[in-house]
Each structure stands twice: as C-alpha cells, then as structure tokens.
Motif scaffolding. Structure first.
Motif, PDB file in Angstrom:
ATOM      1  N   HIS A  76       0.870  -1.218   0.040  1.00  0.00           N
ATOM      2  CA  HIS A  76       0.223   0.000   0.062  1.00  0.00           C
ATOM      3  C   HIS A  76       1.025   1.294  -0.014  1.00  0.00           C
ATOM      4  O   HIS A  76       0.590   2.217  -0.701  1.00  0.00           O
ATOM      5  CB  HIS A  76      -0.837   0.133   1.191  1.00  0.00           C
ATOM      6  CG  HIS A  76      -2.062  -0.972   1.150  1.00  0.00           C
ATOM      7  ND1 HIS A  76      -2.974  -1.024   2.061  1.00  0.00           N
ATOM      8  CD2 HIS A  76      -2.334  -1.975   0.217  1.00  0.00           C
ATOM      9  CE1 HIS A  76      -3.746  -2.101   1.652  1.00  0.00           C
ATOM     10  NE2 HIS A  76      -3.400  -2.849   0.729  1.00  0.00           N
ATOM     11  N   GLN A  77       1.863   1.318   0.749  1.00  0.00           N
ATOM     12  CA  GLN A  77       2.725   2.445   0.907  1.00  0.00           C
ATOM     13  C   GLN A  77       3.603   2.589  -0.228  1.00  0.00           C
ATOM     14  O   GLN A  77       3.642   3.895  -0.633  1.00  0.00           O
ATOM     15  CB  GLN A  77       3.724   2.094   2.163  1.00  0.00           C
ATOM     16  CG  GLN A  77       3.114   2.170   3.547  1.00  0.00           C
ATOM     17  CD  GLN A  77       2.505   3.394   3.967  1.00  0.00           C
ATOM     18  OE1 GLN A  77       3.104   4.545   3.937  1.00  0.00           O
ATOM     19  NE2 GLN A  77       1.040   3.373   4.091  1.00  0.00           N
ATOM     20  N   ASN A  78       3.958   1.607  -1.103  1.00  0.00           N
ATOM     21  CA  ASN A  78       4.656   1.892  -2.410  1.00  0.00           C
ATOM     22  C   ASN A  78       3.797   1.883  -3.391  1.00  0.00           C
ATOM     23  O   ASN A  78       4.287   1.950  -4.585  1.00  0.00           O
ATOM     24  CB  ASN A  78       5.430   0.558  -2.454  1.00  0.00           C
ATOM     25  CG  ASN A  78       6.556   0.465  -1.363  1.00  0.00           C
ATOM     26  OD1 ASN A  78       7.006   1.391  -0.768  1.00  0.00           O
ATOM     27  ND2 ASN A  78       6.997  -0.923  -1.044  1.00  0.00           N
ATOM     28  N   ASP A  79       2.444   1.922  -3.259  1.00  0.00           N
ATOM     29  CA  ASP A  79       1.657   1.961  -4.110  1.00  0.00           C
ATOM     30  C   ASP A  79       1.757   0.811  -5.264  1.00  0.00           C
ATOM     31  O   ASP A  79       1.804   0.885  -6.572  1.00  0.00           O
ATOM     32  CB  ASP A  79       1.473   3.435  -4.996  1.00  0.00           C
ATOM     33  CG  ASP A  79       0.106   3.399  -5.562  1.00  0.00           C
ATOM     34  OD1 ASP A  79      -0.916   2.676  -5.292  1.00  0.00           O
ATOM     35  OD2 ASP A  79      -0.118   4.445  -6.734  1.00  0.00           O
ATOM     36  N   SER A  80       2.328  -0.327  -5.012  1.00  0.00           N
ATOM     37  CA  SER A  80       2.618  -1.331  -5.681  1.00  0.00           C
ATOM     38  C   SER A  80       1.590  -2.551  -6.019  1.00  0.00           C
ATOM     39  O   SER A  80       0.693  -2.723  -5.301  1.00  0.00           O
ATOM     40  CB  SER A  80       3.732  -2.299  -5.276  1.00  0.00           C
ATOM     41  OG  SER A  80       4.209  -3.455  -5.967  1.00  0.00           O
TER      42      SER A  80
END
Length: 301
Positions: free
Chosen positions: A8-12
């Motif tokens: 989520h944090q890396n929008d991966s």
C-alpha cells in the motif's frame, strides 16, 4: 500484514515481486537466528584466543599463566561449537558476520565480563552441565539480548529485523534452557511443513487479490466511521481476518480472532484491538446466522 502494508505504501500492484519480498523476509528471520546463536560460539572462541595469547606473554602474570577457563570450557558453548546442525546451517546461509565484525564480539565480551551473572558463575573453576546451561540461558536473557550495541548492529544490518529480534531472542532463550547433555540440538525448520509455507502464500494472495470484496464485509459494520478514518493497519488486519474466516475452513474462528488481536496490540493504536474485536465478533454472528461461515473439523467455531 507488514508485506501488504508495504504494498500500500509503495502503491505497488506487482504481486510476484511483493510475494518474493515476503518470503525473503521470512528467510531473513532464520539468518537473524543463526547470527545471534553463532555469537555465543564466537564469544567463547574470542575469549579462548585472548587467554592463550595472554598466557604466552613474556611478562605474563600468575593469573594469566593459570587463568580460570570455566567460561571457555562451558559445556553448552562447546556443544554449540561442535554442533553439526548449526555448522551446516551457518555454512549453507554463508553466515560469517562476526568474522567480519569481531569488534562487536569484543564489546559484547567486555559487557559480559562486567556483568553480575558472569562474575557469579566464575566464582569457581568447576564445570557442571546444569550450571553451565543455566548460566548461558541467564547470560543470553540478561546480558546479550538486551545489549544496545548488539541491537544497533542488527538494526543497521537489516532494518526489517527490528520486529523479529524479540521473537528470535525468545526462541533462542527457550532452546538454551532445554538443551541436553547428549548434544541433541537442532536448528529449527523455518516452516513446520510444506502446508505451512503454502498457507503463507495463500493468505497473502487471497487477501491482496480480494481486498475490495473483503473491505465490503466490514464497511457496513462501521456506520460511525468513514472508510478514511479507519487506520490502514486496522483495515489490513480486518481484511486478513475475514479472509481466514471465509477462505480457510480449517482455521478455528477463535484462533483467527486471537491472532489478529495480538497483531493489533503490537502494531496499531491502543484502542484498535477493541475496535477490531467488536467488528469481528459481529461478523462471526452474522456469518453463522446466514450459514456463511463454513469450518471443517472439531472445535473450529
């Protein structure tokens, strides 16, 4: 949970890449275990080397010529030094941290020698297995595990270990307390069996691939909370728990709830466990009333 949060944090959305990172992180836990356990062996070897060099000095003192060898003759340390399971694991994972960073071993050895645990143990020169075992277990718990310099080294070496250190320390302390004179010591397997490893993959994939549907399960149960107001970690924990409820029939409901409440207490806000517990309890009741909760086996509800 951490891997999904990182996605989520890396929008991966690269599932293969993130799954590979997940399994690599788990492998790294074993490396941490081996590094910490091998520190005990290196501490003994370093002290033996120091004693031998001191005894051969031209102006060696009487104490240096006839040192107390109780620490280097500790039966548990010798057992670990000669243990095949540990030696093979260290070679297989190419663990040689203390050969490259022996200054940390010397710092740790100095802390040990200044400890009450060590000085009490070295009061005589006799080696007894039970005393040796109790000493090493206490030394690890009271001196080595809490050492700030050691913690700093491990944190700098691999940041992801910060959360793993307490788990590994607990395992090592438990093993040391249970070690037997027959040398029957084995490096534990990373997974209980292949099913265990398959579960990791399945839970990760089924949660990630069904996040939207899983979120819908609890959104209606939180009318006083906007979706944006639910902490991201809490949302991930809820999705994973619901995934286990609906897609893993062999996992008992109580086990799922207890596990995720513990994770919430460790990683989320102080009130998160109460919030999550309330939602999961309501969901379980609804699933049971609507025959949506299918669990196989005895005692799984």
């Amino acid at each position: 949970m951490q891997s999904i949060y990182a996605m989520h944090q890396n929008d991966s959305d690269n599932l293969e890449k993130e799954e590979k990172f997940l399994f690599q992180s788990i492998e790294n836990i074993r490396d941490l275990y081996l590094i910490l356990l091998s520190a005990l062996v290196e501490l003994r070897n370093s002290e033996e080397d120091y004693i031998e060099k001191s005894s051969k000095k031209h102006l060696a003192t009487p104490q240096e010529r006839n040192p107390n060898r109780k620490f280097i003759n500790n039966k548990v340390l010798l057992l670990l030094d000669e243990n095949n399971s540990l030696s093979i694991a260290l070679a297989d994972r190419k663990i040689n941290n203390w050969k490259l960073n022996d200054d940390y071993i010397l710092i740790l050895l100095d802390a040990i020698k200044n400890s009450e645990v060590y000085n009490k143990y070295m009061h005589n020169r006799e080696n007894d297995f039970e005393e040796d075992r109790d000493f090493i277990a206490e030394l690890y718990t009271e001196v080595i595990a809490p050492d700030e310099k050691l913690y700093e080294y491990l944190e700098d070496y691999k940041l992801t270990w910060v959360d793993d250190i307490p788990l590994v320390n607990t395992l090592i302390a438990k093993q040391l307390k249970m070690i037997k004179p027959d040398g029957n010591f084995f490096v534990p397997r990373l997974y209980k069996d292949e099913d265990d490893k398959d579960f990791v993959k399945a839970l990760f994939r089924k949660t990630v691939l069904n996040e939207v549907e899983l979120a819908k399960e609890f959104i209606d149960k939180t009318p006083n909370w906007d979706t944006e107001r639910i902490a991201e970690v809490d949302a991930i924990i809820l999705k994973m728990a619901i995934c286990e409820f609906l897609k893993f029939p062999s996992i008992p409901v109580k086990v799922t709830i207890n596990e995720y409440l513990e994770i919430a207490k460790e990683y989320s806000t102080p009130k998160s466990s109460i919030f999550i517990n309330g939602i999961l309890d309501n969901l379980v009741k609804d699933y049971q009333n609507n025959n949506k909760l299918v669990k196989t086996g005895r005692g799984l509800m």
